[in-house]
Design an enzyme around this catalytic site. Structure first.
Site, PDB file in Angstrom:
ATOM      1  N   SER A  78       0.809  -1.221   0.000  1.00 45.11           N
ATOM      2  CA  SER A  78       0.000   0.000   0.000  1.00 45.11           C
ATOM      3  C   SER A  78       0.839   1.266   0.000  1.00 45.11           C
ATOM      4  CB  SER A  78      -0.930   0.009   1.218  1.00 45.11           C
ATOM      5  OG  SER A  78      -0.187  -0.135   2.423  1.00 45.11           O
ATOM      6  N   ASP A 245      -6.027   7.640   8.499  1.00 41.64           N
ATOM      7  CA  ASP A 245      -6.148   6.373   9.219  1.00 41.64           C
ATOM      8  C   ASP A 245      -5.100   6.211  10.307  1.00 41.64           C
ATOM      9  OD1 ASP A 245      -3.784   5.787   7.867  1.00 41.64           O
ATOM     10  OD2 ASP A 245      -4.734   4.430   6.436  1.00 41.64           O
ATOM     11  N   HIS A 248      -1.161   4.945   7.421  1.00 43.43           N
ATOM     12  CA  HIS A 248      -0.469   5.229   6.172  1.00 43.43           C
ATOM     13  C   HIS A 248      -0.051   6.701   6.119  1.00 43.43           C
ATOM     14  CE1 HIS A 248      -2.560   1.478   5.042  1.00 43.43           C
ATOM     15  NE2 HIS A 248      -1.461   1.283   4.348  1.00 43.43           N
TER      16      HIS A 248
END
Length: 345
Positions: A78, A245, A248
């Site tokens: 990610s 979040d 990240h």
């Protein structure tokens, strides 16, 4: 056992399929895993699960330059995808493509096969997509891989994790690609993870990052430490450098990582300015590869590359501390309009 010897044992185990340090055991492992799973659960509370598509041509202002566009590919998890940002130009792939285009004054064609949530075992699939999928562009000139965080949270043994990465790097190098690996980030900086587990997570991440570096450098690739870069800076400025979040990076955080990777990316395709190459030489050290790997895992944005073999001694490596180069900006502080992606042909 010294950290360099531990990292060497992991890399050797990955190469030969033997034993070696595996995973943190007992209650500590369970606590770290619980904390990390909680951190990953938090991802769904603030991140966009479908990051913007950044593939395309960057640097269209340089379309008249001689030669075809450079071909840049992103692989990994990610962090390589850019999970958590809203605009394509804020993803690390777009930032690197824009930066390379600006330095080289030549367009850059960006492709991405990275996948959110991927562990190192997924690199085999990603490399196959990149090299063998019908209709894809020719083999990339340079590939950037960012991987390792999900191996830590998924309790993948370091030897297996490094084995998967080494196999991917070997395939890409055999195909003629330059390869740059952003090593395992420092999960000890993730806000939901408290002390003393942050210290344990940091130790695990640095151990994996050092072993990744040994394997990559010995295959002719280069590494850039993201762990020490992202760790202290993210821990000191979490509201600025982490995304919604709290797990990240934010756009500013991805830009920080891209600035660390950009000099190595440009040097890999021989477009880094001559005067800045000279500055890098003045800040480099020649070390046995395992010692260089451990040193890099603990220092912001440090590059490690192969320096050949001296006599019968173990392979040596160059440890470089490059000056970070500002990324192209536009009005409002992000990419220049001419650096935004055009659809791939």
């Amino acid at each position: 056992m010294s950290r360099a010897r531990v990292a060497r044992r992991i890399a050797t185990a990955a190469a030969y399929g033997s034993g070696g340090p595996r995973r943190l055991g007992g209650a500590a492992a369970g606590l770290v895993l619980t904390e990390m799973r909680y951190a990953r659960w938090r991802v769904g509370k603030g991140a966009d699960e479908d990051p913007p598509v950044a593939e395309g041509i960057y640097g269209t202002a340089f379309a008249a330059s001689p030669g075809p566009p450079w071909r840049l590919a992103m692989l990994g998890d990610s962090t390589a995808v850019g999970l958590g940002v809203r605009r394509a130009g804020q993803t690390p792939g777009a930032l690197l493509a824009s930066g390379l285009a600006a330095v080289a004054e030549r367009p850059v064609e960006l492709h991405s096969v990275a996948l959110s949530g991927a562990e190192s075992s997924d690199l085999e699939r990603q490399v196959s997509l990149l090299l063998t999928e019908p209709g894809r562009a020719p083999v990339p000139d340079v590939c950037v891989i960012i991987i390792g965080a999900n191996d830590i949270t998924g309790r993948v043994s370091p030897a297996r994790s490094v084995k998967y990465l080494a196999e991917a790097v070997a395939r890409l190098r055999t195909a003629g690609c330059q390869v740059i690996v952003g090593t395992c980030p420092d999960l000890g900086s993730v806000e939901p993870v408290g002390q003393p587990l942050r210290w344990i997570a940091r130790r695990l991440c640095r151990r994996l990052a050092a072993a990744q570096t040994i394997a990559v450098v010995e295959l002719g690739g280069r590494t850039v430490s993201l762990g020490a870069l992202l760790g202290p800076e993210f821990a000191a400025n979490p509201r600025e450098l982490f995304g919604p979040d709290r797990y990240h990076p934010s756009p500013e955080g991805y830009a920080t990582a891209a600035m660390a990777l950009l000099p190595t990316l440009c040097d890999a395709v021989a477009v880094w300015p001559v005067e800045e190459r000279g500055e890098a030489r003045r800040r480099e050290r020649l070390l046995p590869v395992a010692e260089a790997a451990v040193a890099a895992a603990a220092e912001s944005g440090t590059e490690v590359s192969a320096a050949g073999t001296l006599g019968r001694r173990a392979p040596w490596a160059l440890l470089r501390r490059r000056r970070r180069r500002p990324l192209p900006e536009e009005e409002g502080g992000h990419q220049d309009r001419e650096m935004s992606p055009s659809p791939s042909p």
